[in-house]
Design a protein around this motif. Sequence first.
Motif, PDB file in Angstrom:
ATOM      1  N   MET A   1       6.491  -2.208  14.944  1.00 43.76           N
ATOM      2  CA  MET A   1       5.156  -1.965  14.402  1.00 43.76           C
ATOM      3  C   MET A   1       5.092  -2.474  12.977  1.00 43.76           C
ATOM      4  SD  MET A   1       3.122   1.629  14.047  1.00 43.76           S
ATOM      5  CE  MET A   1       4.337   2.296  12.929  1.00 43.76           C
ATOM      6  N   LYS A   2       4.092  -3.282  12.674  1.00 48.19           N
ATOM      7  CA  LYS A   2       3.943  -3.851  11.351  1.00 48.19           C
ATOM      8  C   LYS A   2       2.876  -3.098  10.576  1.00 48.19           C
ATOM      9  CE  LYS A   2       4.412  -7.056   8.117  1.00 48.19           C
ATOM     10  NZ  LYS A   2       5.613  -7.131   7.274  1.00 48.19           N
ATOM     11  N   THR A   3       3.251  -2.590   9.414  1.00 43.87           N
ATOM     12  CA  THR A   3       2.298  -1.922   8.538  1.00 43.87           C
ATOM     13  C   THR A   3       2.059  -2.827   7.339  1.00 43.87           C
ATOM     14  OG1 THR A   3       3.000   0.282   9.224  1.00 43.87           O
ATOM     15  CG2 THR A   3       1.906   0.099   7.109  1.00 43.87           C
ATOM     16  N   ASN A   4       0.821  -3.247   7.140  1.00 46.93           N
ATOM     17  CA  ASN A   4       0.503  -4.179   6.072  1.00 46.93           C
ATOM     18  C   ASN A   4       0.008  -3.494   4.803  1.00 46.93           C
ATOM     19  OD1 ASN A   4       1.061  -6.625   7.565  1.00 46.93           O
ATOM     20  ND2 ASN A   4      -0.774  -6.167   8.752  1.00 46.93           N
ATOM     21  N   ARG A   5      -0.871  -2.505   4.953  1.00 44.67           N
ATOM     22  CA  ARG A   5      -1.414  -1.799   3.786  1.00 44.67           C
ATOM     23  C   ARG A   5      -1.354  -0.307   4.081  1.00 44.67           C
ATOM     24  NH1 ARG A   5      -6.302  -4.361   2.806  1.00 44.67           N
ATOM     25  NH2 ARG A   5      -5.148  -5.795   1.471  1.00 44.67           N
ATOM     26  N   ILE A   6      -0.582   0.405   3.292  1.00 43.31           N
ATOM     27  CA  ILE A   6      -0.301   1.818   3.566  1.00 43.31           C
ATOM     28  C   ILE A   6      -0.566   2.650   2.315  1.00 43.31           C
ATOM     29  CG2 ILE A   6       2.156   1.425   3.069  1.00 43.31           C
ATOM     30  CD1 ILE A   6       2.785   3.596   5.170  1.00 43.31           C
ATOM     31  N   ILE A   7      -1.235   3.784   2.504  1.00 44.21           N
ATOM     32  CA  ILE A   7      -1.507   4.718   1.402  1.00 44.21           C
ATOM     33  C   ILE A   7      -0.728   6.000   1.642  1.00 44.21           C
ATOM     34  CG2 ILE A   7      -3.242   6.005   0.108  1.00 44.21           C
ATOM     35  CD1 ILE A   7      -5.360   4.123   1.109  1.00 44.21           C
ATOM     36  N   PHE A   8       0.000   6.435   0.632  1.00 46.67           N
ATOM     37  CA  PHE A   8       0.663   7.735   0.649  1.00 46.67           C
ATOM     38  C   PHE A   8      -0.176   8.694  -0.193  1.00 46.67           C
ATOM     39  CE2 PHE A   8       3.897   4.698   1.676  1.00 46.67           C
ATOM     40  CZ  PHE A   8       4.729   5.336   2.575  1.00 46.67           C
ATOM     41  N   LEU A   9      -0.651   9.765   0.438  1.00 48.68           N
ATOM     42  CA  LEU A   9      -1.475  10.759  -0.247  1.00 48.68           C
ATOM     43  C   LEU A   9      -0.585  11.888  -0.737  1.00 48.68           C
ATOM     44  CD1 LEU A   9      -4.545  10.978   2.172  1.00 48.68           C
ATOM     45  CD2 LEU A   9      -4.177   9.427   0.247  1.00 48.68           C
ATOM     46  N   MET A  27       9.108   0.441   2.597  1.00 45.17           N
ATOM     47  CA  MET A  27       7.875  -0.306   2.809  1.00 45.17           C
ATOM     48  C   MET A  27       7.659  -1.348   1.717  1.00 45.17           C
ATOM     49  SD  MET A  27       6.455   0.649   5.612  1.00 45.17           S
ATOM     50  CE  MET A  27       6.553   1.969   6.806  1.00 45.17           C
ATOM     51  N   VAL A  28       7.963  -0.975   0.470  1.00 48.45           N
ATOM     52  CA  VAL A  28       7.850  -1.927  -0.637  1.00 48.45           C
ATOM     53  C   VAL A  28       8.799  -3.103  -0.408  1.00 48.45           C
ATOM     54  CG1 VAL A  28       8.277  -2.279  -3.100  1.00 48.45           C
ATOM     55  CG2 VAL A  28       7.058  -0.235  -2.333  1.00 48.45           C
ATOM     56  N   GLU A  29      10.044  -2.790  -0.050  1.00 49.69           N
ATOM     57  CA  GLU A  29      11.038  -3.843   0.183  1.00 49.69           C
ATOM     58  C   GLU A  29      10.629  -4.762   1.329  1.00 49.69           C
ATOM     59  OE1 GLU A  29      14.808  -1.968   0.792  1.00 49.69           O
ATOM     60  OE2 GLU A  29      14.797  -0.988  -1.176  1.00 49.69           O
ATOM     61  N   ASN A  30       9.933  -4.209   2.310  1.00 51.09           N
ATOM     62  CA  ASN A  30       9.511  -4.999   3.469  1.00 51.09           C
ATOM     63  C   ASN A  30       8.232  -5.798   3.218  1.00 51.09           C
ATOM     64  OD1 ASN A  30      11.703  -4.083   4.880  1.00 51.09           O
ATOM     65  ND2 ASN A  30      10.568  -2.690   6.198  1.00 51.09           N
ATOM     66  N   GLU A  60       5.973  11.151 -15.753  1.00 46.51           N
ATOM     67  CA  GLU A  60       7.076  11.238 -14.799  1.00 46.51           C
ATOM     68  C   GLU A  60       6.710  10.560 -13.479  1.00 46.51           C
ATOM     69  OE1 GLU A  60       8.947  15.431 -16.516  1.00 46.51           O
ATOM     70  OE2 GLU A  60       7.649  15.463 -14.750  1.00 46.51           O
ATOM     71  N   PHE A  61       5.470  10.722 -13.053  1.00 48.63           N
ATOM     72  CA  PHE A  61       5.001  10.069 -11.828  1.00 48.63           C
ATOM     73  C   PHE A  61       5.135   8.550 -11.941  1.00 48.63           C
ATOM     74  CE2 PHE A  61       1.254   7.979  -9.843  1.00 48.63           C
ATOM     75  CZ  PHE A  61       1.554   8.192  -8.508  1.00 48.63           C
ATOM     76  N   HIS A  62       4.706   7.992 -13.047  1.00 46.46           N
ATOM     77  CA  HIS A  62       4.793   6.540 -13.223  1.00 46.46           C
ATOM     78  C   HIS A  62       6.245   6.075 -13.297  1.00 46.46           C
ATOM     79  CE1 HIS A  62       0.582   5.549 -13.358  1.00 46.46           C
ATOM     80  NE2 HIS A  62       0.354   6.496 -14.247  1.00 46.46           N
ATOM     81  N   ASN A  63       7.095   6.856 -13.936  1.00 43.50           N
ATOM     82  CA  ASN A  63       8.523   6.508 -13.958  1.00 43.50           C
ATOM     83  C   ASN A  63       9.103   6.519 -12.547  1.00 43.50           C
ATOM     84  OD1 ASN A  63       8.474   6.273 -16.747  1.00 43.50           O
ATOM     85  ND2 ASN A  63       9.171   8.377 -17.095  1.00 43.50           N
ATOM     86  N   SER A  64       8.692   7.502 -11.757  1.00 41.77           N
ATOM     87  CA  SER A  64       9.159   7.614 -10.380  1.00 41.77           C
ATOM     88  C   SER A  64       8.691   6.430  -9.545  1.00 41.77           C
ATOM     89  CB  SER A  64       8.647   8.927  -9.774  1.00 41.77           C
ATOM     90  OG  SER A  64       8.993   9.043  -8.418  1.00 41.77           O
ATOM     91  N   MET A  65       7.435   6.047  -9.709  1.00 42.17           N
ATOM     92  CA  MET A  65       6.895   4.899  -8.977  1.00 42.17           C
ATOM     93  C   MET A  65       7.599   3.603  -9.377  1.00 42.17           C
ATOM     94  SD  MET A  65       4.634   5.973  -6.782  1.00 42.17           S
ATOM     95  CE  MET A  65       5.684   7.421  -6.574  1.00 42.17           C
ATOM     96  N   ASP A  66       7.977   3.504 -10.649  1.00 41.17           N
ATOM     97  CA  ASP A  66       8.751   2.338 -11.093  1.00 41.17           C
ATOM     98  C   ASP A  66      10.052   2.227 -10.306  1.00 41.17           C
ATOM     99  OD1 ASP A  66       6.878   1.596 -13.005  1.00 41.17           O
ATOM    100  OD2 ASP A  66       7.940   2.555 -14.670  1.00 41.17           O
ATOM    101  N   VAL A  67      10.717   3.364 -10.112  1.00 38.52           N
ATOM    102  CA  VAL A  67      11.992   3.372  -9.376  1.00 38.52           C
ATOM    103  C   VAL A  67      11.782   2.913  -7.940  1.00 38.52           C
ATOM    104  CG1 VAL A  67      13.826   4.847  -8.461  1.00 38.52           C
ATOM    105  CG2 VAL A  67      13.040   5.152 -10.822  1.00 38.52           C
ATOM    106  N   LEU A  68      10.712   3.379  -7.315  1.00 38.69           N
ATOM    107  CA  LEU A  68      10.455   3.053  -5.908  1.00 38.69           C
ATOM    108  C   LEU A  68       9.856   1.663  -5.728  1.00 38.69           C
ATOM    109  CD1 LEU A  68       9.087   6.478  -4.616  1.00 38.69           C
ATOM    110  CD2 LEU A  68      11.399   5.559  -4.388  1.00 38.69           C
TER     111      LEU A  68
END
Length: 214
Positions: A1-9, A27-30, A60-68
């Motif tokens: 299954m290919k996911t092209n645009r995904i939102i995490f709420l 998902m980012v890596e893919n 902290e949220f932005h730092n976390s998103m940077d890591v991911l």
Amino acid sequence: MKTNRIIFLSPHTDDSELGSGGTISKMVENGADVWVVAFSKCEKSIKNSGLTDSKTLVSEFHNSMDVLGVAENRRITLDFEVREFQRDRQLLLDNMIKISKEISPDTVVFPSKSDIHQDHSSVYLEAMRTFKNCSMWCYEMIWNNFGFDPNMFISLNSSQIEKKIAALSCYDSQKHTLKKGYFNDSFIRGLAVARGIQCGCDFAESFEAIRIIW
């Protein structure tokens, strides 16, 4: 299954990482177009905890998103008041509809129906109304879930699990939750191992797939 645009709420700034941080990394890596929406900056909780900077969790949220690896222009933070989502459900729905129209996702990931936190359950209900024409997965937060029934697993490698742990370590303001266990590195790895055993891989995160459109 290919996911092209995904939102995490993410009802609060750390929920998407806790429930699906490894999957976000994968998902980012893919190469998927990954968005994360945090509905509450939890400023009231920060003030009540004695911290002086009400923007602590946003940083902290932005730092976390940077890591991911989530791009900065793919992060949305909103101003819903913590523990008052039920009161503001119409506004929550209005914001989700706006996000849906602007982003047009094919997959949306959010808390489970069995999540007993009042803000999480409100996000679940309004997401079900808004994104009914998308694939919908619910992530696992076992400390809040009564009756979580996983029927979908995302296999992860050790690097993706370590990124999840590193992302959560960005939340210095939440270190007190180590006493509750769910920010604990051993717990995160252990749950990933357990879910991996269930699906025949080394590590995994589990989800309740409500609807799959492929």
